[in-house]
Design a protein around this motif. Structure first.
Motif, PDB file in Angstrom:
ATOM      1  N   ILE A   3      42.863  30.210  50.906  1.00 37.10           N
ATOM      2  CA  ILE A   3      43.664  29.387  50.621  1.00 37.10           C
ATOM      3  C   ILE A   3      44.826  30.221  49.946  1.00 37.10           C
ATOM      4  N   PRO A   4      46.054  29.702  49.799  1.00 40.45           N
ATOM      5  CA  PRO A   4      47.011  30.610  48.991  1.00 40.45           C
ATOM      6  C   PRO A   4      46.476  30.676  47.498  1.00 40.45           C
ATOM      7  N   PHE A   5      46.837  31.831  47.051  1.00 41.92           N
ATOM      8  CA  PHE A   5      46.295  32.088  45.483  1.00 41.92           C
ATOM      9  C   PHE A   5      47.202  32.742  44.768  1.00 41.92           C
ATOM     10  N   SER A   6      46.987  32.759  43.419  1.00 46.04           N
ATOM     11  CA  SER A   6      47.776  33.477  42.365  1.00 46.04           C
ATOM     12  C   SER A   6      47.021  34.185  41.504  1.00 46.04           C
ATOM     13  N   PHE A   7      47.572  35.188  40.816  1.00 44.11           N
ATOM     14  CA  PHE A   7      47.057  35.968  39.737  1.00 44.11           C
ATOM     15  C   PHE A   7      47.916  36.436  38.527  1.00 44.11           C
ATOM     16  N   ARG A   8      47.583  36.685  37.612  1.00 43.13           N
ATOM     17  CA  ARG A   8      48.491  37.185  36.631  1.00 43.13           C
ATOM     18  C   ARG A   8      48.599  38.641  36.194  1.00 43.13           C
ATOM     19  N   PRO A  16      45.792  43.267  36.854  1.00 41.86           N
ATOM     20  CA  PRO A  16      45.636  42.134  37.588  1.00 41.86           C
ATOM     21  C   PRO A  16      44.487  41.313  37.120  1.00 41.86           C
ATOM     22  N   SER A  17      44.758  39.914  36.703  1.00 42.25           N
ATOM     23  CA  SER A  17      43.603  39.117  36.376  1.00 42.25           C
ATOM     24  C   SER A  17      42.616  38.842  37.639  1.00 42.25           C
ATOM     25  N   TYR A  18      43.002  39.316  38.734  1.00 50.70           N
ATOM     26  CA  TYR A  18      42.150  39.236  40.127  1.00 50.70           C
ATOM     27  C   TYR A  18      42.565  40.568  40.886  1.00 50.70           C
ATOM     28  N   TYR A  19      41.491  41.268  41.119  1.00 46.98           N
ATOM     29  CA  TYR A  19      41.746  42.338  42.384  1.00 46.98           C
ATOM     30  C   TYR A  19      40.385  42.560  43.044  1.00 46.98           C
ATOM     31  N   GLU A  53      45.295  55.201  38.461  1.00 42.66           N
ATOM     32  CA  GLU A  53      44.330  54.310  38.906  1.00 42.66           C
ATOM     33  C   GLU A  53      45.381  53.054  39.684  1.00 42.66           C
ATOM     34  N   VAL A  54      44.471  52.837  40.705  1.00 42.66           N
ATOM     35  CA  VAL A  54      45.121  51.557  41.585  1.00 42.66           C
ATOM     36  C   VAL A  54      44.447  50.325  41.647  1.00 42.66           C
ATOM     37  N   TYR A  55      44.761  49.418  41.351  1.00 44.27           N
ATOM     38  CA  TYR A  55      44.245  47.960  41.340  1.00 44.27           C
ATOM     39  C   TYR A  55      44.697  47.232  42.742  1.00 44.27           C
ATOM     40  N   GLU A  56      43.683  47.045  43.547  1.00 46.08           N
ATOM     41  CA  GLU A  56      44.331  46.464  44.799  1.00 46.08           C
ATOM     42  C   GLU A  56      43.883  45.221  45.223  1.00 46.08           C
ATOM     43  N   ILE A  57      44.754  44.445  45.737  1.00 45.51           N
ATOM     44  CA  ILE A  57      44.264  43.142  46.334  1.00 45.51           C
ATOM     45  C   ILE A  57      44.386  43.159  47.842  1.00 45.51           C
ATOM     46  N   HIS A  58      43.222  43.155  48.452  1.00 47.21           N
ATOM     47  CA  HIS A  58      42.835  43.347  49.727  1.00 47.21           C
ATOM     48  C   HIS A  58      43.492  42.016  50.613  1.00 47.21           C
ATOM     49  N   ARG A  59      44.163  42.502  51.648  1.00 46.75           N
ATOM     50  CA  ARG A  59      44.317  41.414  52.889  1.00 46.75           C
ATOM     51  C   ARG A  59      43.992  41.934  54.053  1.00 46.75           C
ATOM     52  N   PRO A  60      43.441  40.959  55.234  1.00 50.11           N
ATOM     53  CA  PRO A  60      43.245  41.397  56.538  1.00 50.11           C
ATOM     54  C   PRO A  60      44.093  42.525  56.854  1.00 50.11           C
ATOM     55  N   GLU A  61      43.672  43.709  57.651  1.00 51.95           N
ATOM     56  CA  GLU A  61      44.394  44.438  58.070  1.00 51.95           C
ATOM     57  C   GLU A  61      45.162  44.193  59.187  1.00 51.95           C
ATOM     58  N   VAL A  62      46.312  43.186  59.299  1.00 47.33           N
ATOM     59  CA  VAL A  62      46.887  42.554  60.363  1.00 47.33           C
ATOM     60  C   VAL A  62      48.345  42.641  59.864  1.00 47.33           C
TER      61      VAL A  62
END
Ligand code: 6PG
Ligand code: NI
Length: 194
Positions: A3-8, A16-19, A53-62
């Motif tokens: 579902i749609p999401f947000s982070f800070r 990011p507050s989420y990664y 450093e890299v903080y990444e939020i992954h999404r399907p690779e499409v």
């Protein structure tokens, strides 16, 4: 996330507050990429310094998804060369990227497969559009401050590090009398014309 999401992203470090993943790149990951190999070897012998450093939020690779996150390049130099990322083309070459600078002072060094080059300055508020097919490397020229950027790119883009490891970037960012200078890379290898 289904579902749609947000982070800070919040100052001072914008972590990011989420990664999903936290990548740490140290000096040993940049073997052969700095111009002054002696300076590199001396530093490496002392410590495998954390460069970025890299903080990444992954999404399907499409194609319809956007991978995104934060890139933090810590300040420093190897010889006269400022701290930088490895730099890469995207594996799917014709994919772009957007960067938004949140903190620090730097440059994005960019290059097309044909060897055209571009260097854009980064400071808080800068939004940079990296065109499809252009390789990109972040360089921190700030004294003592992290260079922090938010980035987003197509989920299926992937990373091609090999091309840059083999030929380098045409331009380097070196310290000249205390100020950043964009200079020709004496070790740059022009791509063989197809
Ligand atoms: C990407 C982005 C960005 C980049 C980091 C680290 O395509 O994922 O360009 O997240 O990966 O700034 O730089 P390197 O990937 O060159 O190590
Ligand atoms: Ni990229």
């Amino acid at each position: 996330m289904t579902i749609p999401f947000s982070f800070r992203l919040e100052a001072p470090d914008f972590i990011p507050s989420y990664y999903d993943t936290h990548i740490k790149r140290t000096l040993s990951a940049m073997q052969g990429q700095f111009l002054d190999q002696n300076a590199y070897d001396r530093m490496r012998a002392e410590d495998d310094t954390l460069l970025y450093e890299v903080y990444e939020i992954h999404r399907p690779e499409v194609p319809g998804e956007l991978s995104h996150g934060i890139s933090i390049v810590h300040p420093g130099r190897v010889g006269a060369e400022y701290a930088m990322t490895k730099g890469h083309f995207h594996r799917v070459l014709d994919t772009s990227e957007i960067y938004h600078c949140l903190k620090g002072h730097g440059f994005m060094v960019m290059e097309s497969p044909e060897g055209e080059w571009a260097v854009e300055e980064l400071s808080p508020g800068t939004v940079l559009y990296v065109l499809p097919c252009w390789a990109h490397r972040s360089v921190n020229v700030g004294a003592g401050e992290d260079l922090v950027t938010f980035f987003a790119y197509p989920g299926h883009a992937g990373h091609d590090y090999g091309t840059i490891e083999a030929r380098g970037f045409r331009k380097l960012v070196l310290d000249r009398n205390g100020a950043p200078a964009i200079v020709d890379n004496p070790r740059w290898v022009k791509a063989a014309s197809s």
